[in-house]
Structure formats: structure tokens, C-alpha cells
Write a protein that holds these residues in place. Structure first.
Motif, short mmCIF file in Angstrom:
data_model
loop_
_atom_site.label_atom_id
_atom_site.label_comp_id
_atom_site.label_asym_id
_atom_site.label_seq_id
_atom_site.Cartn_x
_atom_site.Cartn_y
_atom_site.Cartn_z
N PRO A 1 0.83 -1.23 0.00
CA PRO A 1 0.00 0.00 0.00
C PRO A 1 0.86 1.27 0.00
O PRO A 1 1.67 1.45 0.91
N ALA A 2 0.69 2.08 -1.01
CA ALA A 2 1.54 3.26 -1.17
C ALA A 2 1.42 4.20 0.03
O ALA A 2 2.40 4.84 0.43
N GLY A 3 0.24 4.25 0.61
CA GLY A 3 0.00 5.15 1.73
C GLY A 3 0.89 4.87 2.94
O GLY A 3 1.20 5.76 3.73
N TRP A 4 1.31 3.62 3.06
CA TRP A 4 2.16 3.27 4.20
C TRP A 4 3.48 4.01 4.17
O TRP A 4 4.10 4.24 5.21
N PHE A 5 3.93 4.30 2.97
CA PHE A 5 5.26 4.92 2.84
C PHE A 5 5.18 6.44 2.85
O PHE A 5 6.17 7.12 2.69
N GLN A 6 3.97 6.93 3.04
CA GLN A 6 3.75 8.38 3.03
C GLN A 6 4.26 8.98 4.34
O GLN A 6 3.75 8.67 5.41
N VAL A 7 5.28 9.80 4.23
CA VAL A 7 5.82 10.47 5.41
C VAL A 7 5.47 11.95 5.31
O VAL A 7 5.94 12.64 4.43
N ASP A 8 4.61 12.40 6.21
CA ASP A 8 4.16 13.80 6.15
C ASP A 8 5.14 14.72 6.85
O ASP A 8 5.89 14.30 7.73
N ASP A 9 5.09 15.99 6.48
CA ASP A 9 5.95 16.97 7.13
C ASP A 9 5.46 17.34 8.53
O ASP A 9 6.26 17.60 9.42
N ASN A 10 4.15 17.37 8.69
CA ASN A 10 3.56 17.72 9.99
C ASN A 10 4.11 19.02 10.57
O ASN A 10 4.49 19.09 11.73
N ILE A 11 4.16 20.04 9.72
CA ILE A 11 4.61 21.35 10.22
C ILE A 11 3.43 22.01 10.92
O ILE A 11 2.39 22.27 10.32
N ARG A 12 3.58 22.26 12.21
CA ARG A 12 2.47 22.79 13.02
C ARG A 12 2.60 24.29 13.26
O ARG A 12 1.62 25.00 13.30
N VAL A 13 3.81 24.75 13.48
CA VAL A 13 4.02 26.18 13.69
C VAL A 13 5.20 26.62 12.82
O VAL A 13 6.28 26.04 12.91
N SER A 14 4.94 27.61 11.96
CA SER A 14 6.01 28.12 11.09
C SER A 14 6.48 29.47 11.56
O SER A 14 5.68 30.31 11.96
N GLY A 15 7.78 29.66 11.48
CA GLY A 15 8.35 30.95 11.85
C GLY A 15 9.24 31.46 10.74
O GLY A 15 8.98 31.24 9.57
N LEU A 16 10.33 32.08 11.15
CA LEU A 16 11.27 32.70 10.22
C LEU A 16 11.59 31.87 8.98
O LEU A 16 11.54 32.37 7.87
N LEU A 17 11.95 30.63 9.19
CA LEU A 17 12.51 29.83 8.09
C LEU A 17 11.47 28.98 7.37
O LEU A 17 11.62 28.68 6.20
N LEU A 18 10.44 28.57 8.09
CA LEU A 18 9.50 27.63 7.50
C LEU A 18 8.35 28.31 6.78
O LEU A 18 7.62 27.68 6.03
N LYS A 19 8.21 29.62 7.03
CA LYS A 19 7.07 30.32 6.46
C LYS A 19 7.05 30.17 4.94
O LYS A 19 6.06 29.85 4.35
N ASP A 20 8.19 30.43 4.33
CA ASP A 20 8.25 30.20 2.89
C ASP A 20 9.64 29.75 2.46
O ASP A 20 10.64 30.20 3.01
N ASP A 21 9.66 28.83 1.52
CA ASP A 21 10.94 28.37 0.98
C ASP A 21 11.46 29.47 0.08
O ASP A 21 10.70 30.25 -0.51
N LEU A 22 12.78 29.57 0.00
CA LEU A 22 13.37 30.59 -0.87
C LEU A 22 13.17 30.18 -2.32
O LEU A 22 13.31 29.01 -2.66
N THR A 23 12.88 31.12 -3.15
CA THR A 23 12.87 30.83 -4.58
C THR A 23 14.32 30.57 -4.98
O THR A 23 15.22 31.35 -4.61
N ALA A 24 14.52 29.48 -5.69
CA ALA A 24 15.88 29.06 -6.01
C ALA A 24 16.66 30.21 -6.64
O ALA A 24 16.22 30.83 -7.60
N GLY A 25 17.80 30.50 -6.07
CA GLY A 25 18.69 31.50 -6.65
C GLY A 25 18.60 32.88 -6.02
O GLY A 25 19.52 33.69 -6.14
#
Lengths: 603, 253, 178
Positions: A172-196
């Protein structure tokens, strides 16, 4: 499956099978760990013959190859099964995490004892140190792929799939699904940098100002030790050497830590951007990401990000058209050794050796990879650096505290409603964190993993920062229902298993601590044994060679200090208890002599 | 640290060990400086002329209140070092006990008895017994070589043979494999046997073992018990190692 | 003043420590003015009464050793591990390299010159432990007297200290493991 059957493994024909595997793997990546991985995958073990062949092909001493095979947990000299199942034994994602012994359950269903390969060679089962799935409950690795959120029903299905020899692709593909589970975002997690974007900002600043920005930001290493990142880069930049190297420590092995898993999965661009920023600042042309073997499943993704970045001109020669700024990143995958998270052991491993921490000084910034100046930083540190060059040091300093600027990404697991990733400004209280993750009746929190600090509820107003409670990111919550002694015993087993064996106090001391705790937890400990613990923890902590040994006794020390009752209530009120089970020691003799009379037993 | 070497050459750099001021040269470790001044710091894995290792931890000293291995820690002007203190010797005794109980050290049956540095260290530290439960690990004996014996029961993983082979003999006969308590000495040869290696009796690696793990065959008990190195000397006599090595490397070998 | 009462025994040992004790020769006479022997091969007293000092030679290899050792621990105020075997198992512990079955088969089945090969299993025979252990693995031990055997001087020194009410200690020149 393309595995070579066991029956062939000792016949004269095996050299013919081994050599092409080695040659192919070597062509793809000449790194010893990678060649050995290919062999382990395809032959299910690394035979003495394979060791000799690898040594010949890579022009290494046989003893070095042998030493490496025996050092890393994921290499085996005895064949593993075609399905190799490793349960995590961490308190958060281990096989006991759901209150049921899932490993024993699977063992019953497959007719196999933990640590062994079944007679027919189909399956092997064992346990391994934390695999970083702590936000998903009980977890295992099957042929290196994580399956999370295990329960008894899944175990039954896994047993059936193994018996039916169903290919992993068809599980079952779902078994291998590993979620990020980000609950609270701050400085770094709010948005990923656009490459470059970070790199462009950096080029606009120039190397010197980039370095100043990092220094002025007050960024400190996110691995836990908290050394000034800017200073580290500056020392490396100033160090003389034929080449400079940038190494990312993605060997996130501290039980309870999984933030790097999420960062590698969803913020890889920022990470590689940060490594390139460092390369520019220190004058490096080559970087390495040392990825823990448990996260090998992330390798295709990470490689695809690297390929894309090369296509975008963000890696390679003359990055973003900047003449002379050439930098590329290779990924080296570990093979199951917590000690490789120690930076000098990591470098040894990068060099294809056992992960033995080096004597320091000299430090890696002057004598690192291949003896050259090397920066080793945590995943999170590089990501923070990428953000800082783009947004400025003031932006970073505005968050956190005076001595601990910026944010900290926490991996929260254990007895709470919402385990996952939480990013907070430094200085947040434990109480706040516990409220946010829904930990209603916490009796204790392990801050920074087993090597960190175990604190009780009286200390929940303490703050997470380098001055008070430093942490590499692991935060494990233990409710009132938790048997804290079992937790401490678990940690003691972890350290004894992961000690590299280099220095006497850690090699022998961690085993003595483990055995002593087992005795106490098993109801055979006396005050004498507890006093022995006291004496030993001091020795192991203060006299060991590296951080592993120096912190291995922390859970016991903290436990004795803050929760003495969990030890004391388990003690027997006797002068002395034997160090081994006397009656069990007679079992062999009873069987041999076919005796079971009263005199054949002992209390 | 580079500042130290640039100091006025008239003022010699010194460190202080147990209140005694000791000069040192740039690049020396605390151990180097101490031994040069005739001050004994207990050690098992250290031998002058080989790369310092820092694994046995017998040479732990306190610099201010921080623990350090004297054999690997560079001497830095002004260091205040504690060495011969009851607390440190107690720690060293415990470490020695750890070495005894993890291996199988049956002194009465060992040819090295009386010439064994581990045993002499235990005497020096007043060790009466191993104290901890014995591990009784099963370790392999390799008697394959015609003139040299390898008994891993007695190996203390000091890597003196590993380093002597690499750095002095120009070979690479020995290495350590395995992890943690399973760490063990391996031989760099096709089958892992000593006989298939290029170890020779004249190699330093064949003689440097501080315990009875590597022994020369057919020379047993040539020196009677009672007249052996540590029957006549204390382990703490500085410079003794040279005497031992000269003594054991007979010209006929 | 009443005499100090001493008991001695040899478990998995060779009685060499006892022989060495007797090497005190004429000094025994003086010693006997201060001590008397309870259970000991010297007296042939079979069970231990309340004693001040118990001297244990040999390691623990079988169930009988355990019982004897416990009897000594229960009856002796001070228990001393005497000699290499009591302290770390010594030469008998070299069997720990092998399984018990391997040892017994070598001795009673496959060994050279064995007739009527069989592993003895009479109930009179104490069962063997799977490993030979030092005595401090089984009971609390107060002092250790190393040597194989400890010399008569060592016995005299440690007993002398105890008789004088001092903490026993061995000077460097008496400390040896062989």
C-alpha cells in the motif's frame, strides 16, 4: 527482486557475481560506503570474499574495508532476508510506541526471533536506533523504506505481504507516506526561498560582506553546540589549504529529532542555497551532504533538486555567471551510526572510514575533510544562512534573544496531541511549547534528545535558548503515565549501541551503565548498584573522548537528580544482589544432564 | 596558539603540572613536555615517536577544571594542570579496571606477566581487583603465524601495533574493526590471519604490545618471573619504554 | 581478649592460596595467638559458624560454590576474595571461552583416552554454571587479596591490619597478580 540467493554465496561462482556489482557501483559513486551498500542490497550481506574484492577494486587495505563493514549497522557479514525489516527502538517511533510490542508481534507471525534471518532467507528482522519518524508513531524500515504509523493490524498485513513475497512497489503506497507535519512556522519555514534569490543577494554583497552578514546575524550552529556560524566560516576562510570544503551534517541521529527530514524533503533548495553561500564565503568548490542511511529514501528527491539547480546554473562552474565561483555538491549516504553526527567522525566517514571522532584540536575548520579546511554545519544552519543573506542580519536578529538570535525548529514527539515540527523564536518557554502541542499532563520533557537534558514539570518555565536549555531540536514529552525508568533504560541501551569504541570510559562505561540500569529496572538492583551508577556517570561524562561519551550519562544523571524515586522504588532492600541470574546460569547444565530436581535450581 | 611561538625567545614557555613549572617547545603536547621534564603522567596508548592517540584515557589530566588527554592536548603557555591527584588517580584506576573486565586478563597464565604495562599500571594505581562484573567476551586467538602469536583476549585496543606498523615498519598489518564494545583488532590480510600478513619478527609492531596480545613465539619465559621489567621497575619510571623495547628486540630476532 | 575467628574455603580454586597461607611457617604460631579457625580445610569443620573474617579462594563454577559462598557471606563479618580466581575467575574462567556442553563433551566424551563416554549426571554432583564467575558477581566482597597465590606476607599484612583495627592495604612491593 534481483537478489542473489544465499545458496550461491559461498560457491566459487560468487566472484563472478560480486565483481560486476562492485564495478557498477564504483562507476556510479566511488565512495566505499556506496559500493558496500550496493553489495549489501544485492547480495544481502558482505562476505569475506566481497570484502577482499572491494579492497582490490578500490585499492584499499582489506582491513579498512573489513573495519567499515563491521562498524556500520546497515552492513552485515551474515546474510539478511530478502525483506530486511528494522524496527526503530526509539521511545517515540519505536516498536513499543503504541503500547504493544509490534516487533514481537511480527516475529510471532513470521516465525522469527529479532536479530535473525529466517531459515528460508525470505525475511530478517531486528531493531535499529531512532529512524526519525517520531511524529508518526511506531515505524520501521523495510529494505530501507520507512513505513510509519504502525499498528497491530498493519503488522498482520505486513506479515502476509512478506509471506506472499509481494514486491515493495505493490505494498500500500500510503504506508510509505511520510508527512511533514509542520504545526508552527516561523522565520525559516514560512516560505521556501525561490531558487537563486539567496545566491543573487550574496553575489551583490560579495564574499566579505556575506561573511559579515552571517557574523552580524548572530547565527549559531543549530546542531546543538551553538558555535557562531560566522566565526566558523571565517576561521575556515582564513585557514590555508589546497582546497576548502563545505559539508552539511544531515546525519540527524539524535532520537526524537526529525526536523532535518522535513527540511531535506521540503526545503532542499534553501539548504543547497545555504551551502553555496558558505562555499562562496569560505572559498570552497566542493560540498558534501552527509545523509543518514535512515533517510536514504530521500536521496532521489535530493538528487533531483541538485540536477535542477545545476540546470539553473545555481551549481557547477561560474554559478549565476559569476566568473570563478564554482561549486558543486555530492551526497554521501551513511549506513547506520549515530556517532557520524559528530562532525569529525562524519568527516572520517566521508573519507570512507569508520566514524571515529578525531582528536581535537586541530578542528575541522583548519584540518577537516582530507585534512583541508572544512565547514561542517547542520541542515538548519545552512538554511538560516541562505535566508540571512537575502533578508539581512537585522531581520534575523529581530527574532529570538540577545545571545540566541533567530528561531529554532523543534521536532516534538512523545505524549502530546500534535507531534510534529514547531518553529519558535529562541527564548520560548517549555510551557508554551507544551501548550501548543497539546501535552496535557507532562511529567517530564527530554530537551535535545537523550544527549540533552531531562527536566521535570517544576522547570517548564525554562526557556529554549543557548543560555538556558540548548537543543538540537529534539523535544520528547513524557506524560504522567510514562515509566521514566524505562525511558532512561532505553537511552542507556542507545548509547551503548552507538558508542564507537574508541575510548575506554565510553566503550566500557556505556555498557556498564546499561547493564546496571537493566539490573535495577529488572527488580534486582540494590542501593549498591545505584551508588555504582552515580560513580560511573561522573567518570563517563567527564573522561570520555567526544560528545557522545560526554553526554551518554546525561539521562541517568538527570534522572537521579530530578526523579530519584523512579530508581529507588525499583530497588530491592537487600545488601547485595548477584550480577547475573544464578538459576538461568544453570539452565545449560540442566539440559545437558537432564536434571530438574531441587538441587538443580538455585534461588 | 601561534602567538605563543612568537613570544620573546628569552622568556621560555612553561606549563605548570601539580605546581611544578615545566618548559615546553612549540608543538609539544602536555605529555611530551612532562616526559621530557621527567614528570610521569600515566599512559597506555602513548609511545613517543608514534602519533598520539588519546584513546586509553589513562593520561587524563585536569586543566583548570576541564578534563583533557595529556598525550593529545597541545601544551599552551600558562596551563595549570593537575596530574598526580587522588581524584585523577582514582579515575585512572577505574579506567584500568574497565580494561581488565572487558578483556580476559588471566595474569597467572600469561607470558607477559611481569612485563605487562597494563598490569604494572594497575599496580601503580593500587588496583586490587577488577571491581565490575567481568564481561567474559569471547575473542579469537590467531596462532597461524610461525613466530608471532595474537591473543585478542588481552588486547586493550590501544592501537600501538596499528601505528607502529604504519608509521615505523612502513606496513599496514593491523587495524581496529567493529564498533563499541565489539571493537576488535583485525589483521590486514586476505583471510585476516597473521600468517598471511607481512608481519615479521623484526617489526616494531611485533614487539610494541603493552599487554600479552602480541607475543613472540618460542621465547617464552626466557626471563624468569621475578626478574622481569616490572619486578625490577615501576611503570612510573620515565624513559622505561625505551629500555623495554631494546630489551625485547633481541639481536637474534 | 577473645580470638578473631577466621573461616576459609576453596571454591573453583586449586588450594594454592591455602598452601601459600601455610607458607607463613613459624609465623603461624604467633598468628594463632590472635586467631582461631572455624570452617576451613585446616580444621575440617564442615559448616561455618559466626566468624569475623572469611577467606575465599577460587571462583564460582557450580551450584555448590554458590551455597558455600552464601554461607560464608551470612556468617562472616568481613569477606575477603583471596587470589586471582576469586577476584576474576582466574584460570578456571578460561573455560568461559566455550559453551558448557563443549567443555563437558571434551572432558567426558571426545577427550583422548576416555572410556565409556558419557557426561556425568548423578544428582550428587553439583550442577555447573554456564560460566565461572568471580565471587563479587555473587556476593558482596569487602576486600581483595590478589596474587596467584597471594604470598604469606600478604596474608599476614592484611590480617595484621584487620587485627589492628586498621583499613587493610597492601604496599606496592606486595601487590602482584601472579
Amino acid at each position: 527482486m534481483k537478489n542473489v540467493s544465499d545458496a550461491d554465496s559461498n560457491t566459487a561462482g560468487t566472484t563472478g557475481l560480486i565483481r560486476p556489482i562492485i564495478a557498477k557501483a564504483y562507476k556510479e559513486s566511488p565512495h566505499l560506503l556506496h559500493v558496500l551498500y550496493a553489495l549489501q542490497q544485492q547480495c544481502l550481506h558482505i562476505s569475506d570474499e566481497a570484502v577482499r574484492e572491494v579492497a582490490a577494486h578500490l585499492d584499499l587495505p582489506t582491513s579498512q574495508v573489513d573495519a567499515v563493514v563491521e562498524f556500520y549497522s546497515f552492513f552485515h557479514k551474515i546474510p539478511r532476508g530478502r525483506y530486511d525489516i528494522l524496527f526503530s527502538n526509539c521511545t517515540s517511533c519505536g516498536y513499543l510506541a503504541g503500547g504493544v510490542d509490534l516487533m514481537a508481534l511480527l516475529g510471532q507471525q513470521l516465525g522469527i526471533v529479532a536479530g535473525n534471518t529466517r531459515g528460508d532467507g525470505l525475511v530478517s528482522m531486528g531493531q535499529t536506533s531512532c529512524i526519525g519518524m517520531c511524529d508518526h508513531g511506531a515505524a520501521l524500515l523495510v529494505n530501507g523504506m520507512p513505513i510509519v504509523s504502525l499498528d497491530a493490524a498493519m503488522i498482520a498485513r505486513i506479515a502476509a505481504l512478506v509471506e506472499a513475497e509481494t514486491l515493495l512497489e505493490d505494498w500500500p503506497a500510503g504506508w510509505f507516506q511520510v508527512d511533514d507535519n509542520i504545526r508552527v512556522s516561523g522565520l525559516l519555514l514560512k516560505d521556501d526561498l525561490t531558487a537563486g534569490t539567496g545566491l543573487r543577494a550574496m553575489l551583490a554583497l560579495g564574499a566579505a560582506d556575506t561573511l559579515s552578514a552571517i557574523i552580524q546575524s548572530g547565527l549559531r550552529g543549530r546542531g546543538g553546540a551553538g558555535f557562531s556560524t560566522g566565526m566558523k566560516w571565517q576561521f575556515c576562510r582564513e585557514a590555508q589549504g589546497a582546497a576548502h570544503y563545505v559539508v552539511c551534517n544531515a546525519d540527524e541521529g539524535e532520537p526524537g529529532t526529525f526536523k532535518d527530514r522535513v527540511l531535506l524533503h521540503s526545503y532542499a533548495d534553501s539548504l543547497f542555497e545555504g551551502m553555496a553561500v558558505c562555499a562562496f564565503a569560505v572559498g570552497a568548490n566542493q560540498g558534501y551532504l552527509y545523509l543518514r542511511g535512515e533517510y536514504r529514501y530521500l536521496l532521489p528527491h535530493l538528487q533531483s533538486v541538485l540536477v535542477r539547480r545545476r540546470e539553473l546554473g545555481l551549481l557547477g562552474v561560474d554559478i549565476l555567471g559569476q566568473p570563478g565561483f564554482s561549486f558543486d555538491i555530492g551526497i554521501v549516504v551513511g549506513a547506520g551510526a549515530y556517532i557520524c553526527g559528530e562532525e569529525s567522525a562524519l568527516i572520517e566517514s566521508l573519507e570512507g572510514k569508520r566514524g571515529i571522532p578525531r582528536v581535537r584540536p586541530p578542528f575541522p575548520v583548519t584540518h577537516g575533510y582530507l585534512g583541508q579546511p572544512t565547514v561542517v554545519n547542520n541542515v538548519e544552519t545552512f538554511i538560516a544562512a541562505a535566508h540571512i543573506v537575502l533578508r539581512g542580519s537585522a531581520w534575523f536578529r529581530a527574532v529570538g534573544t540577545e545571545k540566541s538570535a533567530g528561531s529554532k525548529i523543534l521536532s516534538i514527539s512523545g505524549d502530546c496531541a500534535a507531534p510534529g515540527i514547531y518553529e519558535y523564536p529562541f527564548g520560548v518557554t517549555i510551557r508554551q511549547v507544551l501548550n501548543d502541542c497539546g501535552a496535557k499532563d507532562a511529567q517530564a520533557v527530554q530537551v535535545g534528545g537523550p544527549s540533552g537534558m531531562l527536566i521535570g514539570s517544576a522547570e517548564f518555565d525554562r526557556r529554549l535558548d543557548f543560555g538556558d536549555l540548548p537543543t538540537g531540536g529534539s523535544l520528547m514529552v513524557f506524560s504522567q503515565a510514562r515509566d521514566l525508568l524505562a525511558v532512561i533504560v532505553n537511552f542507556a541501551h542507545f548509547f551503548a549501541h552507538e558508542s564507537c569504541g574508541f575510548c575506554t570510559p565510553c566503550r566500557v562505561g556505556t555498557v556498564l551503565l546499561k547493564n546496571g540500569l537493566d539490573k535495577i529496572a529488572g527488580g534486582h538492583g540494590t542501593q549498591y548498584d545505584l551508588d555504582e551508577m552515580q560513580r560511573l556517570v561522573t567518570l563517563v561524562k567527564f573522561r570520555s573522548h567526544c560528545g557522545l561519551g560526554q553526554t551518554a550519562a546525561n539521562p541517568i544523571l538527570d534522572g537521579l537528580q530530578r526523579f530519584p524515586q523512579v530508581f529507588e522504588q525499583r530497588l530491592v532492600q537487600r545488601d547485595f544482589e548477584p550480577h547475573f541470574d544464578l538459576d538461568a546460569a544453570l539452565e545449560d547444565a540442566r539440559q545437558i544432564s537432564h536434571r530438574d530436581d531441587a538441587a538443580a535450581h538455585i534461588e | 596558539m601561534s602567538a605563543d611561538t612568537k613570544q620573546n625567545p628569552i622568556t621560555q614557555n612553561t606549563i605548570t603540572i601539580d605546581g611544578q613549572e615545566i618548559p615546553f617547545l612549540a608543538g609539544q603536547t602536555i605529555m611530551d613536555a612532562a616526559l621530557a621534564a621527567g614528570v610521569y603522567i600515566p599512559h597506555l596508548c602513548h609511545r613517543q615517536g608514534l602519533t598520539p592517540h588519546g584513546s586509553c584515557k589513562l593520561c587524563v589530566v585536569d586543566i583548570a577544571s576541564r578534563s583533557a588527554s595529556a598525550c593529545t592536548m597541545p601544551a599552551v603557555a600558562g596551563q595549570q594542570i593537575s596530574n598526580n591527584t587522588p581524584a585523577l588517580n582514582e579515575a585512572r584506576k577505574t579506567i584500568t579496571q574497565m580494561l581488565f573486565i572487558e578483556g580476559n586478563h588471566i595474569c597467572p597464565s600469561c607470558e607477559k606477566c611481569g612485563d605487562c604495562t597494563l598490569q604494572a599500571m594497575a599496580y601503580h594505581l593500587g588496583m586490587l581487583g577488577g571491581h565490575f562484573p567481568q564481561f567474559f567476551q569471547r575473542r579469537e586467538v590467531d596462532a597461524s603465524h610461525p613466530t608471532i602469536m595474537l591473543d585478542r583476549d588481552r588486547c586493550i585496543l590501544c592501537e600501538l601495533c596499528v601505528r607502529a606498523s604504519r608509521e615505523v615498519d612502513g606496513k599496514d598489518v593491523f587495524a581496529i574493526a567493529g564498533r563499541g564494545i565489539n571493537a576488535h583488532l583485525v589483521v590486514n590480510s586476505v583471510r585476516g590471519k597473521l600468517v598471511d600478513s607481512d608481519l615479521e619478527t623484526s617489526d616494531m609492531a611485533a614487539h610494541i604490545c603493552p599487554v600479552g596480545a602480541i607475543l613472540i613465539k618460542e621465547h617464552g619465559y626466557e626471563v624468569p618471573i621475578g626478574q622481569r621489567t616490572f619486578d625490577l621497575h615501576q611503570v612510573s619510571e620515565v624513559g622505561l619504554e625505551k629500555t623495554i623495547l631494546t630489551k625485547v628486540r633481541q639481536p637474534d630476532e | 581478649m577473645s580470638k578473631i575467628r577466621i573461616a576459609t574455603t576453596s571454591l573453583a580454586g586449586c588450594f594454592g592460596c591455602h598452601m601459600s597461607f601455610l607458607d607463613m611457617d613459624e609465623r603461624l604460631v604467633a598468628l594463632l595467638e590472635h586467631v582461631e579457625f572455624n570452617r576451613s580445610p585446616f580444621t575440617d569443620i564442615k559448616h561455618c559458624g559466626p566468624c569475623d573474617i572469611g577467606l575465599i579462594e577460587g571462583g564460582v563454577c557450580n551450584v555448590e560454590n554458590v551455597h558455600v559462598l552464601r554461607e560464608f557471606r551470612e556468617n562472616c563479618k568481613i569477606l575477603i576474595a583471596v587470589g586471582a580466581c576469586a577476584i576474576n575467575g582466574g584460570v578456571p574462567a578460561m573455560r568461559n571461552h566455550f559453551n558448557l556442553r563443549e567443555c563437558l563433551e571434551e572432558a567426558y566424551v571426545n577427550g583422548a583416552g576416555v572410556e565409556n563416554p558419557q557426561i556425568p549426571n548423578d544428582v550428587e554432583l553439583p550442577l555447573l554454571l554456564d560460566k565461572v564467575h568471580p565471587i563479587h558477581d555473587v556476593v558482596r566482597v569487602d576486600y581483595y587479596l590478589p596474587g596467584c597465590p597471594p604470598s604469606a606476607d600478604e596474608f599476614l599484612k592484611i590480617l595484621g591490619d584487620l587485627l589492628a583495627g586498621k583499613e587493610p592495604s597492601l604496599p606496592q612491593n606486595l601487590l602482584h597478580y601472579d
